[in-house]
Design a protein around this motif. Structure first.
Motif, mmCIF file in Angstrom:
data_model
loop_
_atom_site.group_PDB
_atom_site.id
_atom_site.type_symbol
_atom_site.label_atom_id
_atom_site.label_comp_id
_atom_site.label_asym_id
_atom_site.label_seq_id
_atom_site.Cartn_x
_atom_site.Cartn_y
_atom_site.Cartn_z
ATOM 1 N N TRP A 296 0.825 -1.204 0.000
ATOM 2 C CA TRP A 296 0.000 0.000 0.000
ATOM 3 C C TRP A 296 0.854 1.246 0.000
ATOM 4 O O TRP A 296 2.058 1.205 0.284
ATOM 5 N N VAL B 205 -7.738 0.334 2.234
ATOM 6 C CA VAL B 205 -6.793 0.906 1.294
ATOM 7 C C VAL B 205 -6.765 -0.004 0.093
ATOM 8 O O VAL B 205 -6.513 -1.209 0.220
ATOM 9 N N GLU C 112 -5.591 -0.742 -3.874
ATOM 10 C CA GLU C 112 -4.756 -0.404 -5.032
ATOM 11 C C GLU C 112 -5.299 -1.187 -6.207
ATOM 12 O O GLU C 112 -5.490 -2.399 -6.120
ATOM 13 N N ILE D 8 -6.149 -3.819 3.894
ATOM 14 C CA ILE D 8 -5.450 -3.598 2.637
ATOM 15 C C ILE D 8 -6.016 -4.574 1.611
ATOM 16 O O ILE D 8 -5.895 -5.797 1.750
#
Lengths: 206, 693
Positions: free
Chosen positions: B255, B377, B379, B416
């Motif tokens: 992250w 989080v 991505e 994450i």
């Protein structure tokens, strides 16, 4: 010299009296009778067969125009001389159409009036200019139907469209349509103007 | 004696302006803004912003307002005190102005020192020194990016070299320095400046040129670094010795572009922060990493790390289904974080309440799970619509308190996400989010307001139009009334005055003719008649004009209208009125005619009959309106009363009017018995009282 035999029909007694004495002094004229209404004028004329019938237009009962028509139908040789105050164009026109060959206003100078009577007696047609002018306005007035006259009359008394419709057993829309027609015939743009024109031309009587 | 000398000295300074320089130890005590004094000494060191000057009593840094010197020169300069800088207690306030080099000298050879000399302060302040030792770790200043720190070990001690990048055109990878033997040419700082005071004594350098490598680091830092001691929990800093450590495991999450989580084969999570300019390993990769240990009470971290792939099978653990209370609980309003889940793969359901950042490093989703806030989080994850109910699968990490002073508490947990597959949208939000609902409500309100405004406006227009119509209607009625009144007047004039005048004219013509013919008596008679007619006409005209001004036709009560019509004529006479037909049942001309008739009859009764009492009655009989005027006057002979030829036109006028109304007129009278005149006219009540013409 043969005197012109004259019958005077006028509902106004003072006028009649004056006319009788005025004409009575004319050497070439003779008042053979008086009538104070249209009906009397007709019956007197039939009885007396005058050369000239001097007749007022506005008389109670049978009006001058109708009387003219009746008299001339029975007595084609009689000349009808309309002697009127200012006036009712429609009635005047009717009288002229019925065959009256003279039309004069009462407030004209007396010598002119007498002269006109003499000329009519000779067979001329004498219509005073002011009257001719009135007559030109008359035809449009005659084109109003009886119903339209009734409507105009009610309106002139201040009744609303709804009231008029109620009185004459019509629908308000019908009344409005008649008004549109009346306005176009009289060349008026509003109801009030139409009434004013009708009153001015004595199409309506108050 | 000494005090006296001091006073003399200050006085001399004040009078001549050529003061003797202050000893630097004294000068350092002056803190007053705007104070000016002079110092004299050797230039110890020169950096970009400041120079250090030393005399026998001590050393001082001065700002390089002017800098004519080199290291070693003997200089004299005026110092002006700048304002203090609250944010930076280490700010150099002493501005060097009007400097003067007293003596040029070559710089003294730089003394070689070791870490223990620095930490024990065995170096003169701001002296240029050459620090020799082995680099054990490097790390950037997390507060101020312009600075990095290099830890140098020597003679069993460690010291910090503060590297200011501001003066360097290129930043080199400091990680390559680790384990190398170096000599650092810098200035000894008795204490760190600015926000780095916790660093203590250090050597300060501008740029990496000041570092010369004596012996390069071993080519393979991975082989050189010992394995990390993963004993957990630990109460000692034994592994935090500034030396690089090695760890092996699977990358389970990454992250923020620089950080990944390594899961060792025995399941321990290590948060790895990369050295600058390094790329993150892919999730799932089996890697070996080296970095400097940074350990907090809860989290094991490696910073400034390098990594390389290693052979080995990636561990694959199934996610743990959790709910918010398992992860977080409240105690006195502070979140209590269950640290057991740090580094574990969890699966949790929640509502997306916000998407905080959309950048190259991914999104941060704000989740609400059972009323508790979580950050996810993500991505490479397509952010779901706000309000979606999602199931997030990801590595749970503990968020450390932002306040570096209190690492004993955690501020929460984040998840994450590793890719699109980790975020399953269970339910898309209904279209009516609170915001949209508000907008819709707003629009509705605006619409309602607009409609209300419109209605109000329409109302106004309608009212205005109504008023206009009313005015128009009124004007129409007025005009009809006026026209009616005018016409009535014209008819009135026509019926009476105009006719009378015509008759008058005939009489006068007759009189003239009679005179011409020599008929004197006849002439006289015509003239008398004419005179009487004239009198009568004048009276008519007078009445007509008075009537014009009278409001008798506007009178609603017909009895009162009659009284008004009679005016003063009947003042001394007892008039009794019993008229049972309402004014509203007659139109104007009928009413006027009736009033004129009654007036003429009353006038006759008073003038000729000398009546004392007159009764006026009126009623509605079938289709007729019948009214009568009865008096107690002298009376007359009905068959022989004076008529037109005697100049009595009054009754003739009455008859005329009655004829015009289409009615009948009867007159009864006898001498001494008064008279009674009765008029009956056709009358249609429901047609507005219009008498038949």
């Amino acid at each position: 010299m043969k005197q012109t035999r004259i019958l005077i029909a006028d509902d106004h007694s003072l006028v009649r009296m004056g006319l009788v004495s005025l004409i009575g002094y004319q050497k070439d004229m003779e008042v053979v009778g008086e009538a104070e209404s249209g009906e009397l004028a007709v019956s007197q004329a039939l009885r007396l067969k005058p050369d000239i019938l001097i007749m007022d237009i506005m008389m109670p009962g049978l009006d001058g125009a109708s009387a003219t028509k009746q008299v001339l139908e029975a007595l084609p040789s009689t000349r009808v001389f309309i002697l009127t105050s200012f006036g009712s164009s429609a009635d005047l026109l009717k009288a002229v159409m019925a065959g009256a060959t003279g039309a004069f206003l009462k407030d004209s100078p007396n010598n002119q009036l007498l002269d006109a009577i003499r000329r009519v007696a000779r067979g001329e047609t004498i219509i005073q200019d002011v009257i001719k002018q009135q007559l030109t306005e008359a035809p449009s007035l005659l084109s109003l139907s009886q119903r339209q006259l009734e409507i105009l009359h009610s309106a002139s008394c201040g009744f609303s469209t709804e009231d008029i419709a109620h009185q004459l057993s019509m629908t308000p829309d019908g009344v409005k349509k008649h008004f549109a027609s009346i306005c176009s015939k009289l060349g008026a743009s509003t109801r009030s103007e139409a009434i004013a024109i009708a009153l001015r031309r004595q199409l309506l009587k108050i | 004696m000494y005090a006296f000398a001091s006073i003399l000295m200050i006085a001399a300074a004040a009078s001549t302006g050529a003061a003797r320089p202050l000893p630097i130890s004294e000068a350092r005590k002056i803190s007053e803004t705007g104070a000016r004094y002079e110092i004299e000494g050797d230039v110890v060191s020169v950096s970009r912003y400041w120079s250090a000057i030393r005399d026998e009593s001590g050393a001082m840094r001065v700002r390089n307002w002017t800098k004519p010197w080199n290291v070693g020169d003997v200089v004299r300069t005026t110092i002006e005190m700048d304002e203090p800088h609250d944010d930076n207690p280490g700010y150099v306030r002493q501005i060097a102005r009007h400097a003067m080099v007293l003596e040029r000298r070559p710089p003294r050879p730089v003394r070689e020192v070791f870490a223990d000399d620095v930490s024990k302060g065995r170096i003169s302040p701001f002296a240029c020194v050459a620090l020799r030792g082995t680099v054990t770790s490097v790390f950037p200043d997390e507060i101020d990016g312009a600075w990095s720190f290099i830890v140098v070990e020597g003679k069993g001690e460690q010291t910090v070299v503060s590297l200011n990048w501001a003066n360097s055109s290129n930043r080199v990878d400091l990680a390559d320095l680790v384990d190398a033997e170096v000599v650092v040419n810098g200035i000894f700082n008795d204490q760190a400046s600015g926000g780095r005071q916790y660093m203590g004594r250090n050597i300060q350098i501008d740029g990496t040129n000041a570092i010369s490598i004596v012996r390069a680091a071993p080519s393979d830092p991975f082989e050189a670094s010992p394995f990390l001691n993963l004993a957990w929990p630990t109460d000692s800093n034994d592994t935090d010795d500034g030396h690089r450590r090695r760890a092996v495991g699977t990358v389970v999450a990454r992250w923020m572009g620089r950080t990944f989580m390594l899961k060792t084969d025995d399941g321990r999570p290590i948060t790895v922060k990369l050295a600058p300019e390094r790329f993150l390993p892919p999730v799932g990769a089996q890697v070996e990493t080296v970095g400097f240990v940074r350990r907090t009470p809860f989290v094991m971290k490696l910073s400034n790390a390098l990594w390389r792939r290693t052979a080995g099978r990636a561990t694959d653990e199934p996610p743990v289904e959790v709910d918010a209370p398992m992860l977080l609980s409240d105690k006195h309003g502070e979140p209590i974080v269950n640290i057991r889940f740090h580094g574990r793969l969890i699966r949790i359901k929640g509502i997306v309440t916000d998407v905080l950042a959309k950048g190259s490093t991914g999104q941060i989703l704000s989740l609400n799970c059972d009323g508790k806030p979580f950050l996810a989080v993500a991505e490479g994850v397509t952010p779901p619509a706000i309000g979606s109910i999602v199931e997030a699968t990801g590595i749970c990490i503990a968020n450390e308190n932002q306040d570096a002073d209190d690492l004993t508490r955690l501020s929460g947990l984040s998840i994450i996400l590793r890719g699109d597959a980790d975020l399953k949208t269970l339910k898309t939000p209904p279209w009516w989010t609170a915001g949209r609902l508000l907008v819709v409500i707003g629009i509705l309100f605006a619409l309602i307001a607009a409609i209300a405004l419109w209605v109000w406006w329409l109302n106004r227009v309608v009212e205005q139009r109504s008023r206009e119509l009313h005015r128009e209607q009124k004007a129409h009625e007025d005009s009809v009334m006026r026209i009616g009144e005018r016409t009535r007047l014209a008819v009135e004039l026509h019926d009476s005055l105009s006719q009378s005048l015509a008759a008058l004219s005939f009489q006068i013509s007759s009189a003239r003719t009679a005179k011409a013919e020599g008929l004197g008596a006849a002439e006289e008679k015509h003239l008398v008649t004419a005179e009487k007619m004239l009198d009568s006409s004048r009276a008519e005209l007078r009445h007509c004009l008075l009537d014009l001004r009278s409001d008798m036709l506007e009178e609603r009560d017909f009895s009162k209208a009659i009284l008004k019509a009679l005016r003063a004529d009947a003042a001394d006479t007892g008039i009794e009125i019993d008229f049972r037909v309402r004014r509203s049942q007659m139109n104007d001309s009928t009413a006027h005619a009736i009033l004129m008739i009654i007036r003429e009859l009353v006038s006759n009764a008073i003038r000729h009959g000398r009546a004392k009492k007159i009764q006026i009655t009126g009623e509605h009989r079938e289709n007729m309106l019948v009214f009568s005027v009865v008096d107690d006057g002298l009376g007359f002979d009905v068959d022989n009363y004076p008529g037109l030829h005697e100049g009595h036109f009054g009754l003739a006028g009455v008859r005329q009017r009655v004829i015009n109304l289409g009615g009948r007129f009867t007159l009864r009278s006898a001498k001494g018995e008064g008279s009674a005149a009765t008029v009956s006219i056709k009358f249609n009540d429901h047609e507005g009282g219009q008498a038949a013409p």
